[in-house]
Design an enzyme around this catalytic site. Structure first.
Site, PDB file in Angstrom:
ATOM      1  N   THR A 129       0.826  -1.203   0.000  1.00  0.00           N
ATOM      2  CA  THR A 129       0.000   0.000   0.000  1.00  0.00           C
ATOM      3  C   THR A 129       0.860   1.253   0.000  1.00  0.00           C
ATOM      4  O   THR A 129       0.479   2.279  -0.566  1.00  0.00           O
ATOM      5  CB  THR A 129      -0.938   0.012   1.220  1.00  0.00           C
ATOM      6  OG1 THR A 129      -1.656  -1.211   1.263  1.00  0.00           O
ATOM      7  CG2 THR A 129      -1.907   1.175   1.168  1.00  0.00           C
ATOM      8  N   TYR A 154       6.820 -11.799   4.394  1.00  0.00           N
ATOM      9  CA  TYR A 154       5.700 -11.166   3.699  1.00  0.00           C
ATOM     10  C   TYR A 154       5.224 -12.105   2.595  1.00  0.00           C
ATOM     11  O   TYR A 154       5.842 -12.196   1.540  1.00  0.00           O
ATOM     12  CB  TYR A 154       6.134  -9.823   3.131  1.00  0.00           C
ATOM     13  CG  TYR A 154       5.018  -8.939   2.610  1.00  0.00           C
ATOM     14  CD1 TYR A 154       3.684  -9.341   2.622  1.00  0.00           C
ATOM     15  CD2 TYR A 154       5.304  -7.676   2.090  1.00  0.00           C
ATOM     16  CE1 TYR A 154       2.680  -8.524   2.143  1.00  0.00           C
ATOM     17  CE2 TYR A 154       4.311  -6.849   1.615  1.00  0.00           C
ATOM     18  CZ  TYR A 154       3.001  -7.279   1.637  1.00  0.00           C
ATOM     19  OH  TYR A 154       1.996  -6.470   1.154  1.00  0.00           O
ATOM     20  N   LYS A 192       3.235 -11.615   7.610  1.00  0.00           N
ATOM     21  CA  LYS A 192       2.031 -10.979   7.100  1.00  0.00           C
ATOM     22  C   LYS A 192       1.573 -11.824   5.925  1.00  0.00           C
ATOM     23  O   LYS A 192       2.332 -12.052   4.978  1.00  0.00           O
ATOM     24  CB  LYS A 192       2.283  -9.551   6.633  1.00  0.00           C
ATOM     25  CG  LYS A 192       1.001  -8.933   6.065  1.00  0.00           C
ATOM     26  CD  LYS A 192       1.201  -7.625   5.337  1.00  0.00           C
ATOM     27  CE  LYS A 192      -0.152  -7.169   4.774  1.00  0.00           C
ATOM     28  NZ  LYS A 192      -0.046  -5.999   3.881  1.00  0.00           N
TER      29      LYS A 192
END
Length: 295
Positions: free
Chosen positions: A49, A140, A170
């Protein structure tokens, strides 16, 4: 090394940019402070993001330095992954020097079809090269973007080999069965990318969530984290997320942040991302940010 682990509601915050494509540090700090003051337990800086992989290493360092200088570093995880080892190591060492709570590291995402042994060797090099800068590392997992998946066996192997450094993941795959499986690894903290997973946090062992849409729905999602059995809060959070993610997500988050602050400059993006069209903005027009905050 920080003694406490990150938990709870973590916003994957966007990175505002100037007309020349540089990080807009003042606006970045303004929104990051808002998120921390309005329900977020922590922030994920320079993730997907945050358009991290559209910035140079020096630009990423500028964002890190600004965040570390003005925000609570104990509440920040920063993305340091790159396709090459040297940049990943450089940024991870810099994150430690700036005092961030953790680094979030992508796999080396240019090469596809890489064996677990290859990914293990890559992270082994990262850990060895940052031994004197021992920032905790989260893996990730975002196979839709990277083309690579951290298998449960690889997660467990890395956790076992480097228990002081590899502390969790994540998971942006959207596969909650996978997220629940890796959350069963001892001492391995897992953050799904959707706030709707918080309703299953107790049953599946999640440490919280790391979500792009939390950048604008933080007050609501904080209430959901505190009241995970509340069906009304879950529906409100899920409806808001579904609406925002019904159009291209990064432009949508930046558009909503611009609305939140009454400042159109927050909407600016780096190529290849494009601004939302008028029609796409119209699909978000009905989202009442004040109502979301009071839900």
């Amino acid at each position: 090394m920080p003694t406490s682990r990150l938990t709870g509601v973590i916003a994957a915050v966007p990175t505002p940019v100037t007309e020349t494509g540089e990080p807009d540090l003042d606006r970045f700090l303004r929104h990051a402070a808002w998120a921390l003051d309005n329900g977020c337990d922590a922030l994920n800086v320079l993730g997907t993001t945050g358009e991290a992989n559209s910035f140079s290493a020096s630009q990423r360092k500028a964002v890190m330095a600004a965040a570390a200088g003005r925000l609570d570093r104990a509440r920040m995880m920063v993305g340091t992954g790159a396709p090459d080892l040297a940049t990943t190591i450089e940024l991870t060492r810099y994150a430690h020097a700036q005092g961030f709570a953790a680094a979030l590291i992508l796999p080396p995402y240019y090469y596809k079809g890489v064996a677990d042994d290859g990914l293990f060797a890559w992270f082994e090099r990262v850990v060895a090269a940052t031994a004197d800068a021992p920032i905790p590392i989260y893996l990730y997992n975002f196979p839709q973007m990277t083309g690579l998946r951290f298998s449960p066996d690889l997660c467990a192997r890395l956790r076992t080999a480097f228990p002081e450094r590899i502390v969790g993941a994540k998971d942006s795959s959207g596969d909650l069965a996978y997220a629940a499986e890796i959350a069963r690894i001892d001492g391995f903290d897992v953050f799904p990318s959707s706030e709707t997973a918080l309703a299953q946090a107790d049953a599946d062992g999640y440490a919280g969530c790391i979500s792009a849409t939390v950048s604008v729905t933080a007050p609501l999602v904080a209430k959901l984290w505190a009241n995970r059995a509340d069906a009304g809060l879950l529906k409100a959070a899920g409806d808001a997320r579904a609406a925002i993610s019904s159009v291209p997500l990064i432009p949508a988050v930046k558009h909503m942040v611009a609305r939140l602050h009454g400042d159109a400059e927050f909407e600016r993006l780096l190529p290849p991302h494009l601004p939302l069209t008028d029609a796409q903005k119209e699909t978000l027009a009905g989202l009442d940010l004040k109502a979301i905050a009071k839900a």
